[in-house]
Enzyme design. Structure first.
Site, PDB file in Angstrom:
ATOM      1  N   LYS A 136       0.741  -1.212  -0.086  1.00  0.00           N
ATOM      2  CA  LYS A 136      -0.108   0.062   0.098  1.00  0.00           C
ATOM      3  C   LYS A 136       1.053   1.254   0.133  1.00  0.00           C
ATOM      4  O   LYS A 136       0.908   1.931   0.895  1.00  0.00           O
ATOM      5  CB  LYS A 136      -1.109  -0.088   1.231  1.00  0.00           C
ATOM      6  CG  LYS A 136      -2.237   0.930   1.177  1.00  0.00           C
ATOM      7  CD  LYS A 136      -3.292   0.578   0.266  1.00  0.00           C
ATOM      8  CE  LYS A 136      -4.113   1.890   0.171  1.00  0.00           C
ATOM      9  NZ  LYS A 136      -5.119   1.944  -0.908  1.00  0.00           N
ATOM     10  N   ASP A 174      -5.381  -3.259  -2.309  1.00  0.00           N
ATOM     11  CA  ASP A 174      -6.877  -2.956  -2.725  1.00  0.00           C
ATOM     12  C   ASP A 174      -7.177  -3.583  -3.969  1.00  0.00           C
ATOM     13  O   ASP A 174      -8.201  -4.244  -4.518  1.00  0.00           O
ATOM     14  CB  ASP A 174      -7.606  -1.692  -2.547  1.00  0.00           C
ATOM     15  CG  ASP A 174      -6.734  -0.560  -2.977  1.00  0.00           C
ATOM     16  OD1 ASP A 174      -5.483  -0.847  -3.535  1.00  0.00           O
ATOM     17  OD2 ASP A 174      -7.106   0.708  -3.315  1.00  0.00           O
ATOM     18  N   ASP A 191      -2.231 -12.309   5.234  1.00  0.00           N
ATOM     19  CA  ASP A 191      -3.510 -13.151   6.016  1.00  0.00           C
ATOM     20  C   ASP A 191      -4.958 -12.971   5.270  1.00  0.00           C
ATOM     21  O   ASP A 191      -5.630 -13.998   4.976  1.00  0.00           O
ATOM     22  CB  ASP A 191      -3.569 -12.559   7.465  1.00  0.00           C
ATOM     23  CG  ASP A 191      -4.780 -13.007   8.341  1.00  0.00           C
ATOM     24  OD1 ASP A 191      -4.707 -14.336   8.264  1.00  0.00           O
ATOM     25  OD2 ASP A 191      -5.503 -12.203   8.869  1.00  0.00           O
ATOM     26  N   ASP A 220      -7.070 -15.936   2.670  1.00  0.00           N
ATOM     27  CA  ASP A 220      -8.227 -16.570   2.993  1.00  0.00           C
ATOM     28  C   ASP A 220      -9.294 -16.196   1.568  1.00  0.00           C
ATOM     29  O   ASP A 220      -9.860 -16.843   1.273  1.00  0.00           O
ATOM     30  CB  ASP A 220      -9.234 -15.577   3.984  1.00  0.00           C
ATOM     31  CG  ASP A 220      -8.949 -16.300   5.281  1.00  0.00           C
ATOM     32  OD1 ASP A 220      -7.917 -17.061   5.450  1.00  0.00           O
ATOM     33  OD2 ASP A 220      -9.698 -16.349   6.324  1.00  0.00           O
TER      34      ASP A 220
HETATM   35  C1  IPM Z   1      -3.882 -17.528   9.662  1.00  0.00           C
HETATM   36  C2  IPM Z   1      -4.718 -17.383  11.124  1.00  0.00           C
HETATM   37  C3  IPM Z   1      -3.950 -16.615  12.043  1.00  0.00           C
HETATM   38  C4  IPM Z   1      -2.982 -15.348  11.696  1.00  0.00           C
HETATM   39  C5  IPM Z   1      -4.594 -16.330  13.489  1.00  0.00           C
HETATM   40  C6  IPM Z   1      -5.205 -17.692  13.901  1.00  0.00           C
HETATM   41  C7  IPM Z   1      -3.661 -15.647  14.424  1.00  0.00           C
HETATM   42  O1  IPM Z   1      -5.565 -16.494  10.529  1.00  0.00           O
HETATM   43  O2  IPM Z   1      -2.788 -18.479   9.911  1.00  0.00           O
HETATM   44  O3  IPM Z   1      -3.888 -17.117   8.781  1.00  0.00           O
HETATM   45  O4  IPM Z   1      -3.787 -14.326  11.588  1.00  0.00           O
HETATM   46  O5  IPM Z   1      -2.252 -15.596  11.254  1.00  0.00           O
HETATM   47 MG    MG Z   2      -5.789 -16.024   8.357  1.00  0.00          MG
END
Ligand code: IPM
Ligand code: MG
Length: 363
Positions: A190, A222, A246, A250
């Site tokens: 960013k 973004d 992180d 996801d």
């Molecule tokens: C991940 C998880 C962890 C993180 C949490 C559980 C602390 O979300 O491994 O991505 O944020 O790193």
């Molecule tokens: Mg995570």
């Protein structure tokens, strides 16, 4: 070879999925003539309950004395009200830093024929094969933080700090990995707002001179988030800082169908740490319906990165592809009305395919 590992099943669905991954590792060890030694230890909420410490000293000792660590998941609603240092997550963060694993590898692949698992249209997701390289020991997660002031007027601060050395070492890992893939690296930051990102970009550019064959581009986080859903196939390796990684990892999981399929490896330090990225999923824990494939694929990464057992790792990955191609689905992967298999059935299916592959190596 001696495959000497510590397992940390942890909380929620962690124990169920780890059990299946260990099961597959036993099949690998038997089939390939290795010796598997597994030491199980507590972490997270399970450790808090047992000894009021989310990362007890004997867990750290065992991990440091092992060739690799296989973790399930940590966290759960029962611990949400615990003070920050006594939260299950604090145990995981401390473990990452004790093991000094600064490089977190999170591959997200859309397997051929499994495009329908994705919420995206098949033509968008087909061919997606991205590796997120997330810096794991810096940034907001490990910066100074505080909450000060009186109730009603409190002020909380988190700091996002990166040194040149921290950026340099993770950048090198990402460039190296890109060199063995499609030679394409997207660094995500960013830099239009943050100083830490401006330094990030500068250092990544500097490191890139050591890797002239790798095509480097930069993207703001973004717009990277947008590109990851609208054109995921444009990415090969994504290099980014801790928090952005992180979030984007996801998202990458959702893009290819399910977080339940995604493994991760945390490397670069004393002992490698391997964990599925799905987390503890307390809502489905204990029901035998969790998807163990993220944990099983993490075990494959463990064999590859900590023991250099590429053939063994690849045979697990091929077995997983086969089982999915045959149409077996855990609940998270199933379409409405589709028949599903349980956690242990899925583990057994993969183990069975691994065994078959060992018996007929030409496959
Ligand atoms: C991940 C998880 C962890 C993180 C949490 C559980 C602390 O979300 O491994 O991505 O944020 O790193
Ligand atoms: Mg995570």
């Amino acid at each position: 070879m001696l495959i000497n590992i510590t397992t940390l099943p942890g909380d929620g669905i962690g124990p169920e999925v780890t059990e299946q991954a260990v099961h597959v590792l036993h099949v690998i060890a038997d089939g390939f003539g290795h010796q598997l030694k597994v030491t199980e230890k507590n972490i997270g909420g399970a450790a808090l309950v047992a000894s009021n410490d989310p990362l007890p000293p004997d867990t750290i000792q065992s991990c440091l004395a092992s060739g690799a660590v296989l973790l399930g998941a940590v966290g759960g609603p029962a611990f949400d009200s615990y003070p920050a240092k006594l939260r299950p997550e604090a145990g995981l963060l401390r473990l990452r830093s004790e093991l000094d694993v600064f490089a977190n590898l999170r591959p997200a692949i859309c397997l051929e024929g499994l495009e329908s698992l994705s919420p995206l249209r098949a033509e968008i997701v087909r061919g997606t094969d991205v590796l997120i390289v997330r810096e794991l020991l810096g940034g907001l997660y490990f910066g100074e933080r505080s909450t000060k002031g009186d109730s009603g007027r409190r002020r909380a601060v988190d700091t996002m700090a990166y040194s040149e050395a921290e950026i340099e070492r993770i950048a090198r890992v990402a460039f190296e990995l890109a060199r063995h893939r499609k030679n394409k690296l997207t660094s995500v930051d960013k830099a239009n707002v943050l100083d830490s990102s401006r330094l990030w970009r500068e250092v990544v550019n500097r490191v890139s001179r050591e890797f002239p064959e790798v095509q480097l581009s930069h993207m703001y986080v973004d717009s990277a988030a947008m590109a990851l859903v609208s054109r995921p196939t444009q990415f090969d390796v994504i290099l980014t800082e801790n928090m952005f990684g992180d979030i984007l990892s996801d998202q990458a999981g959702a893009v290819v169908g399910s977080l339940g399929l995604l493994p991760s490896a945390s490397i670069g330090g004393k002992v490698g740490l391997y964990e599925p990225i799905h987390g503890s999923a307390p809502d489905i824990a204990g029901q035998g319906i969790a998807n163990p494939l993220g944990a099983i694929l993490s075990a494959a990464m463990l064999l590859r990165h900590s023991f250099q057992l590429e053939v063994e790792a690849a045979s697990i990955e091929a077995a997983v592809r086969e089982v999915l191609a045959e149409g077996h689905r855990s609940r998270d992967l199933a379409a409405k009305g589709q028949r599903t298999v349980t956690t242990s059935e899925m583990g057994e299916l993969v183990s069975g395919r691994v065994r078959e592959r060992i018996q007929t190596p030409a496959n």
